[in-house]
Scaffold this motif. Sequence first.
Motif, PDB file in Angstrom:
ATOM      1  N   PRO A  86      20.638 -91.687 -21.067  1.00 57.76           N
ATOM      2  CA  PRO A  86      21.495 -90.730 -20.359  1.00 57.76           C
ATOM      3  C   PRO A  86      22.974 -90.984 -20.638  1.00 57.76           C
ATOM      4  N   VAL A  87      23.704 -89.885 -20.769  1.00 62.55           N
ATOM      5  CA  VAL A  87      25.153 -89.927 -20.984  1.00 62.55           C
ATOM      6  C   VAL A  87      25.837 -89.250 -19.806  1.00 62.55           C
ATOM      7  N   LEU A  88      26.810 -89.946 -19.211  1.00 63.17           N
ATOM      8  CA  LEU A  88      27.616 -89.372 -18.133  1.00 63.17           C
ATOM      9  C   LEU A  88      29.015 -89.098 -18.663  1.00 63.17           C
ATOM     10  N   ILE A 113      24.539 -84.023 -22.196  1.00 68.38           N
ATOM     11  CA  ILE A 113      25.146 -84.763 -21.102  1.00 68.38           C
ATOM     12  C   ILE A 113      24.215 -84.703 -19.895  1.00 68.38           C
ATOM     13  N   ALA A 114      23.825 -85.863 -19.391  1.00 73.35           N
ATOM     14  CA  ALA A 114      22.919 -85.909 -18.237  1.00 73.35           C
ATOM     15  C   ALA A 114      23.635 -85.536 -16.950  1.00 73.35           C
ATOM     16  N   ALA A 115      24.901 -85.967 -16.812  1.00 76.90           N
ATOM     17  CA  ALA A 115      25.637 -85.712 -15.574  1.00 76.90           C
ATOM     18  C   ALA A 115      27.135 -85.656 -15.865  1.00 76.90           C
ATOM     19  N   VAL A 116      27.808 -84.817 -15.107  1.00 76.06           N
ATOM     20  CA  VAL A 116      29.269 -84.736 -15.128  1.00 76.06           C
ATOM     21  C   VAL A 116      29.756 -85.110 -13.739  1.00 76.06           C
ATOM     22  N   ARG A 117      30.668 -86.098 -13.655  1.00 78.78           N
ATOM     23  CA  ARG A 117      31.205 -86.521 -12.372  1.00 78.78           C
ATOM     24  C   ARG A 117      32.716 -86.323 -12.381  1.00 78.78           C
ATOM     25  N   GLY A 118      33.196 -85.415 -11.525  1.00 81.61           N
ATOM     26  CA  GLY A 118      34.622 -85.160 -11.475  1.00 81.61           C
ATOM     27  C   GLY A 118      35.013 -84.489 -10.173  1.00 81.61           C
ATOM     28  N   ASN A 119      36.334 -84.298  -9.995  1.00 80.89           N
ATOM     29  CA  ASN A 119      36.762 -83.562  -8.812  1.00 80.89           C
ATOM     30  C   ASN A 119      36.686 -82.067  -9.080  1.00 80.89           C
ATOM     31  N   VAL A 120      36.958 -81.281  -8.060  1.00 83.85           N
ATOM     32  CA  VAL A 120      36.762 -79.833  -8.164  1.00 83.85           C
ATOM     33  C   VAL A 120      37.644 -79.236  -9.247  1.00 83.85           C
ATOM     34  N   SER A 121      38.883 -79.660  -9.325  1.00 84.70           N
ATOM     35  CA  SER A 121      39.806 -79.108 -10.302  1.00 84.70           C
ATOM     36  C   SER A 121      39.345 -79.374 -11.724  1.00 84.70           C
ATOM     37  N   ARG A 162      24.897 -73.709 -16.958  1.00 84.92           N
ATOM     38  CA  ARG A 162      25.511 -73.492 -18.275  1.00 84.92           C
ATOM     39  C   ARG A 162      25.424 -74.723 -19.157  1.00 84.92           C
ATOM     40  N   THR A 163      25.600 -75.905 -18.570  1.00 85.45           N
ATOM     41  CA  THR A 163      25.693 -77.128 -19.362  1.00 85.45           C
ATOM     42  C   THR A 163      24.390 -77.917 -19.440  1.00 85.45           C
ATOM     43  N   GLY A 164      23.493 -77.691 -18.494  1.00 85.03           N
ATOM     44  CA  GLY A 164      22.280 -78.479 -18.420  1.00 85.03           C
ATOM     45  C   GLY A 164      22.467 -79.835 -17.776  1.00 85.03           C
ATOM     46  N   ALA A 165      23.672 -80.118 -17.293  1.00 88.05           N
ATOM     47  CA  ALA A 165      23.975 -81.409 -16.684  1.00 88.05           C
ATOM     48  C   ALA A 165      23.926 -81.323 -15.171  1.00 88.05           C
ATOM     49  N   VAL A 166      23.539 -82.406 -14.524  1.00 90.51           N
ATOM     50  CA  VAL A 166      23.745 -82.529 -13.086  1.00 90.51           C
ATOM     51  C   VAL A 166      25.250 -82.625 -12.844  1.00 90.51           C
ATOM     52  N   VAL A 167      25.725 -81.954 -11.811  1.00 96.76           N
ATOM     53  CA  VAL A 167      27.155 -81.940 -11.512  1.00 96.76           C
ATOM     54  C   VAL A 167      27.393 -82.689 -10.212  1.00 96.76           C
ATOM     55  N   ALA A 168      28.200 -83.741 -10.281  1.00 94.65           N
ATOM     56  CA  ALA A 168      28.626 -84.464  -9.078  1.00 94.65           C
ATOM     57  C   ALA A 168      30.100 -84.125  -8.863  1.00 94.65           C
TER      58      ALA A 168
END
Length: 274
Positions: A86-88, A113-121, A162-168
């Motif tokens: 997995p790639v974050l 990309i397995a997951a994207v972790r970021g703030n709302v902006s 759209r991306t196939g990633a889990v979004v945190a």
Amino acid sequence: MLETMLQNVRERAPLVHNITNYVTVNDCANILLACGASPIMADDPDDAEEITAVCAALNLNIGTLNARTIPAMERAGRRANALGHPVLLDPVGAGASSLRTNTAARLLDELTIAAVRGNVSEIRALQLGARATRGVDAALEDRVTEENLPEAIAFAQAFSQRTGAVVAMTGAIDVVADAERAYVIRNGCAMMGRITGAGCMLSAMTAAYLAANPGNFLEACAAAVCAMGVCGEIARDKTEALGAGNATFRTQLIDAVCNLTPEGLQERARYELR
């Protein structure tokens, strides 16, 4: 569910490769050790690809991009994908500059990309091409509130589809979503915004949870976000009892992650599944 996610990290002790920013690299290493995983850092293109091959997950953080780290991320990401690791992606400051925004978008397009972790902006910048980021902090108009929570969930799920990633998507209220389900998490404290690296540490720790819980990426991300929020609350309480400030809070946060038990995580976590 949460207990299992954390227990798996402790039992499997995954080695996580971090190509991360030099502002918080030491914090990322320490938080991985605290949660039960192991860190390794390699950002030279000729080294990163080989190092990734011996790791269980890859954490890509664009906070201090340069001409060396971008190809390192691309080569390491392709190797991790080939090996099924997995790639974050942590798109720090996406929307604040063309380099950050375009690099994060390219990584999303070229890698799995397995997951994207970021703030709302940051997530909005990647989804809509907006330039609303104020440094690495969420723009005020992008903060998730109880009033706009349904829209925030729908937005996160659209990005995931759209991306196939889990979004945190983290902030005062955290939303962790895939295209069909979303966890709403209400742990954490304001003091977490008064130290550098809380988000970077969370991304590194989330990569460990992904590695230790294959096939359960949504739940792994939700558990990691809950764990960091719970530990932030514990650290705040201890810091206030000492009459101390944000430097003490940082240390207490890492200690809380180290001492967190699966049962303690489940007991203190405040979340709902939508």
